[in-house]
Design a protein around this motif. Sequence first.
Motif, PDB file in Angstrom:
ATOM      1  N   LEU A  24       8.248  16.100  -3.770  1.00  0.00           N
ATOM      2  CA  LEU A  24       8.358  14.736  -2.950  1.00  0.00           C
ATOM      3  C   LEU A  24       8.241  15.092  -1.355  1.00  0.00           C
ATOM      4  N   PRO A  25       7.584  14.154  -0.782  1.00  0.00           N
ATOM      5  CA  PRO A  25       7.669  14.319   0.814  1.00  0.00           C
ATOM      6  C   PRO A  25       8.976  14.247   1.287  1.00  0.00           C
ATOM      7  N   ALA A  26       8.980  14.881   2.446  1.00  0.00           N
ATOM      8  CA  ALA A  26      10.163  14.857   3.087  1.00  0.00           C
ATOM      9  C   ALA A  26       9.935  14.604   4.500  1.00  0.00           C
ATOM     10  N   GLY A  27      10.179  13.288   5.032  1.00  0.00           N
ATOM     11  CA  GLY A  27      10.202  12.790   6.400  1.00  0.00           C
ATOM     12  C   GLY A  27      11.678  12.447   6.952  1.00  0.00           C
ATOM     13  N   ASN A  28      11.984  11.197   6.226  1.00  0.00           N
ATOM     14  CA  ASN A  28      13.096  10.653   6.560  1.00  0.00           C
ATOM     15  C   ASN A  28      13.864  10.767   5.126  1.00  0.00           C
ATOM     16  N   GLY A  29      13.367  10.978   4.050  1.00  0.00           N
ATOM     17  CA  GLY A  29      13.947  11.105   2.816  1.00  0.00           C
ATOM     18  C   GLY A  29      14.092   9.935   1.838  1.00  0.00           C
ATOM     19  N   THR A  30      13.164   8.922   2.194  1.00  0.00           N
ATOM     20  CA  THR A  30      13.691   7.748   1.244  1.00  0.00           C
ATOM     21  C   THR A  30      13.481   7.986  -0.336  1.00  0.00           C
ATOM     22  N   LEU A  31      12.457   8.856  -0.423  1.00  0.00           N
ATOM     23  CA  LEU A  31      12.357   9.150  -1.755  1.00  0.00           C
ATOM     24  C   LEU A  31      13.381  10.187  -2.354  1.00  0.00           C
ATOM     25  N   ILE A  32      13.476  11.297  -1.595  1.00  0.00           N
ATOM     26  CA  ILE A  32      14.590  12.354  -1.862  1.00  0.00           C
ATOM     27  C   ILE A  32      15.841  11.701  -2.263  1.00  0.00           C
ATOM     28  N   GLY A  46       0.807  -1.165   0.122  1.00  0.00           N
ATOM     29  CA  GLY A  46       0.050   0.167   0.082  1.00  0.00           C
ATOM     30  C   GLY A  46       0.820   1.424   0.145  1.00  0.00           C
ATOM     31  N   SER A  47       2.209   1.255  -0.286  1.00  0.00           N
ATOM     32  CA  SER A  47       3.056   2.339  -0.303  1.00  0.00           C
ATOM     33  C   SER A  47       4.298   2.170  -1.115  1.00  0.00           C
ATOM     34  N   TYR A  48       5.069   3.106  -1.548  1.00  0.00           N
ATOM     35  CA  TYR A  48       5.893   3.046  -2.330  1.00  0.00           C
ATOM     36  C   TYR A  48       7.261   2.374  -1.423  1.00  0.00           C
ATOM     37  N   LYS A  49       7.026   2.434  -0.115  1.00  0.00           N
ATOM     38  CA  LYS A  49       8.073   1.594   0.460  1.00  0.00           C
ATOM     39  C   LYS A  49       8.406   0.557  -0.028  1.00  0.00           C
ATOM     40  N   ASP A  50       7.608  -0.398  -0.772  1.00  0.00           N
ATOM     41  CA  ASP A  50       7.784  -1.550  -1.449  1.00  0.00           C
ATOM     42  C   ASP A  50       9.085  -1.511  -2.428  1.00  0.00           C
ATOM     43  N   PHE A  94       1.112  10.000  -5.264  1.00  0.00           N
ATOM     44  CA  PHE A  94       0.431   9.507  -4.430  1.00  0.00           C
ATOM     45  C   PHE A  94       1.301   8.308  -3.668  1.00  0.00           C
ATOM     46  N   SER A  95       1.454   8.728  -2.552  1.00  0.00           N
ATOM     47  CA  SER A  95       2.708   7.926  -1.433  1.00  0.00           C
ATOM     48  C   SER A  95       1.901   6.591  -1.058  1.00  0.00           C
ATOM     49  N   GLY A  96       0.770   6.886  -0.401  1.00  0.00           N
ATOM     50  CA  GLY A  96       0.021   5.689   0.459  1.00  0.00           C
ATOM     51  C   GLY A  96      -1.651   5.655   0.025  1.00  0.00           C
ATOM     52  N   HIS A  97      -1.633   4.432   0.081  1.00  0.00           N
ATOM     53  CA  HIS A  97      -3.144   4.064  -0.010  1.00  0.00           C
ATOM     54  C   HIS A  97      -4.057   4.599   1.031  1.00  0.00           C
ATOM     55  N   GLY A 121       4.850   3.463  10.379  1.00  0.00           N
ATOM     56  CA  GLY A 121       3.765   2.645   9.782  1.00  0.00           C
ATOM     57  C   GLY A 121       4.293   2.030   8.632  1.00  0.00           C
ATOM     58  N   ASN A 122       4.253   2.689   7.383  1.00  0.00           N
ATOM     59  CA  ASN A 122       4.409   1.980   5.878  1.00  0.00           C
ATOM     60  C   ASN A 122       5.622   1.654   5.713  1.00  0.00           C
ATOM     61  N   ALA A 123       6.774   1.973   6.492  1.00  0.00           N
ATOM     62  CA  ALA A 123       8.191   1.084   6.139  1.00  0.00           C
ATOM     63  C   ALA A 123       7.826  -0.187   6.908  1.00  0.00           C
ATOM     64  N   GLU A 152       1.279  11.924   9.439  1.00  0.00           N
ATOM     65  CA  GLU A 152       1.936  11.355  10.333  1.00  0.00           C
ATOM     66  C   GLU A 152       3.261  10.598   9.815  1.00  0.00           C
ATOM     67  N   GLY A 153       3.125  10.016   8.400  1.00  0.00           N
ATOM     68  CA  GLY A 153       4.394   9.488   7.833  1.00  0.00           C
ATOM     69  C   GLY A 153       5.628  10.549   7.582  1.00  0.00           C
ATOM     70  N   ILE A 154       5.208  11.850   7.638  1.00  0.00           N
ATOM     71  CA  ILE A 154       6.317  12.628   7.468  1.00  0.00           C
ATOM     72  C   ILE A 154       6.762  13.489   8.947  1.00  0.00           C
ATOM     73  N   ALA A 155       6.023  13.103   9.980  1.00  0.00           N
ATOM     74  CA  ALA A 155       6.443  13.585  11.091  1.00  0.00           C
ATOM     75  C   ALA A 155       7.767  13.584  11.754  1.00  0.00           C
ATOM     76  N   ILE A 206      -6.430   8.105  -0.832  1.00  0.00           N
ATOM     77  CA  ILE A 206      -4.906   8.397  -0.589  1.00  0.00           C
ATOM     78  C   ILE A 206      -5.067   8.354   0.861  1.00  0.00           C
ATOM     79  N   GLU A 207      -3.911   8.166   1.744  1.00  0.00           N
ATOM     80  CA  GLU A 207      -3.719   8.579   2.965  1.00  0.00           C
ATOM     81  C   GLU A 207      -3.189   9.916   3.199  1.00  0.00           C
ATOM     82  N   PRO A 208      -3.674  10.718   4.494  1.00  0.00           N
ATOM     83  CA  PRO A 208      -3.232  12.127   4.638  1.00  0.00           C
ATOM     84  C   PRO A 208      -1.733  12.471   4.338  1.00  0.00           C
TER      85      PRO A 208
HETATM   86  C1  LIG Z   1       7.279   6.997   4.082  1.00  0.00           C
HETATM   87  C2  LIG Z   1       6.217   7.869   3.356  1.00  0.00           C
HETATM   88  C3  LIG Z   1       6.329   9.127   3.211  1.00  0.00           C
HETATM   89  C4  LIG Z   1       7.499  10.201   3.271  1.00  0.00           C
HETATM   90  O1  LIG Z   1       8.980   9.618   3.077  1.00  0.00           O
HETATM   91  P1  LIG Z   1      10.076   9.443   3.958  1.00  0.00           P
HETATM   92  O2  LIG Z   1      11.160   8.691   3.363  1.00  0.00           O
HETATM   93  O3  LIG Z   1       9.911   9.390   5.335  1.00  0.00           O
HETATM   94  O4  LIG Z   1      10.581  10.957   3.482  1.00  0.00           O
HETATM   95  C5  LIG Z   1       5.231   9.810   2.773  1.00  0.00           C
HETATM   96  N1  LIG Z   1       4.113   9.349   2.458  1.00  0.00           N
HETATM   97  C6  LIG Z   1       3.995   8.081   2.845  1.00  0.00           C
HETATM   98  C7  LIG Z   1       2.409   7.387   2.503  1.00  0.00           C
HETATM   99  C8  LIG Z   1       4.925   7.376   3.386  1.00  0.00           C
HETATM  100  O5  LIG Z   1       4.854   5.836   3.690  1.00  0.00           O
END
Ligand SMILES: *Cc1c(COP(=O)(O)O)cnc(C)c1O
Length: 372
Positions: free
Chosen positions: A220-228, A95-99, A356-359, A123-125, A283-286, A329-331
């Motif tokens: 791109l989202p910027a939390g831990n930066g997996t996509l950046i 359900g997310s690009y973490k796959d 859209f990063s997560g379902h 969550g998603n990772a 919450e995923g980028i907090a 999508i998720e918030p």
């Molecule tokens: C992990 C995630 C992000 C943010 O990615 P980071 O790697 O933390 O920057 C954004 N959206 C979703 C749905 C995620 O699972």
Amino acid sequence: MSTYLFDTVTSEQYDVNHSDFLSPSGNLLDLHHDAIFDINQLKNRPANLWRYKEAFPITNYNAIVSFDEGFTPLLTLDLGGKKVFIKQEQLFTSGSYKDRGATILMSHVNALGIKKVIQDSSGNAGCAIAAYAAKAYIDCDIFLQADTSPGKIAQMKMYGANIIKVNGLREDAAAAALAAAAANYYASHCYNPYFFHGTKTFAYEICEQLNWQAPDAVVLPAGNGTLIIGCYIGFQDLLRAGYISRMPKLIAVQAANCAPLATAFTNGATSPSATINTPTMAEGIAIAAPVRGAQMLHMVRETKGIFITVTEEEIKAAWIQCGKMGFYIEPTSAATIAGLIKYNEAYSDNTVVSLFSGHGLKSTDKVMQLGM
Ligand SMILES: *Cc1c(COP(=O)(O)O)cnc(C)c1O
């Protein structure tokens, strides 16, 4: 050695079977890999991310852990009167690009013969690593903050992961995982560089789907930066190979309620600013203290990108707008779209790609709280 781990501070090199998540000096590790693939071979290959297999730091193809993931649709949408490309990254098996990161990291783990991993994730990772661990019959312990979405915890349990709830913030869960990582393989999406050699396929796919043109900007989202970090590696690979001719701008979106990198960017700082983690729908980028924050700041600056912050109201409005266009999508995903809308209002690039990063099915509880 064309593929090796190295200390990000001392540049000292280590073999790929080094299984500690830090260097012997206690620094972050990165992975050097000469990623080369021939674009002429791609057209005969299945439409999943393993079509770029020569670009991965994986040599034992018998150990691959995969759900035939990737090559997600790149749709064009009209957003605020502008045409944008949105990659459908909510459509992965967990359900997310973490796959993307999980398939490469867990294939490496499987090749090393490791039988148990630990993870910590809001969550998603955690969901992605748990799914791939299940597929490979590898045990998985996941450390979570107590207030993680119940839906995501249920998903990890369904995959057979052991859940260890830690009282306190995400950082406390991370600290508990670090302690456990001393004795176990840490399949971390923040520390482990193999993860980024999976998320780099996001950049490969965008360019292939745009007929080997680089977009002007990627939001791109910027939390831990997996996509950046993944995008930076992926676009650099394509640039080096001569498949694209310029580096896209990396546009990084943070929730205004938790923006240590956007603050640092504005202040001209090279490491994340101290931040109070105010609750956010995203919450995923907090992430108040991203371990690779300095790398993310460097990459955004080097590509002439910017940071954008979005308020809770803007996230909510973007979320509802996406639903009205047919996307559930998720918030956290909506935060990126809110940033995309703001970016397009301020700049007029020709080709802008986001995702859209997560379902949404992961956060139906939050949809219900909207009172619709
Ligand atoms: C992990 C995630 C992000 C943010 O990615 P980071 O790697 O933390 O920057 C954004 N959206 C979703 C749905 C995620 O699972």
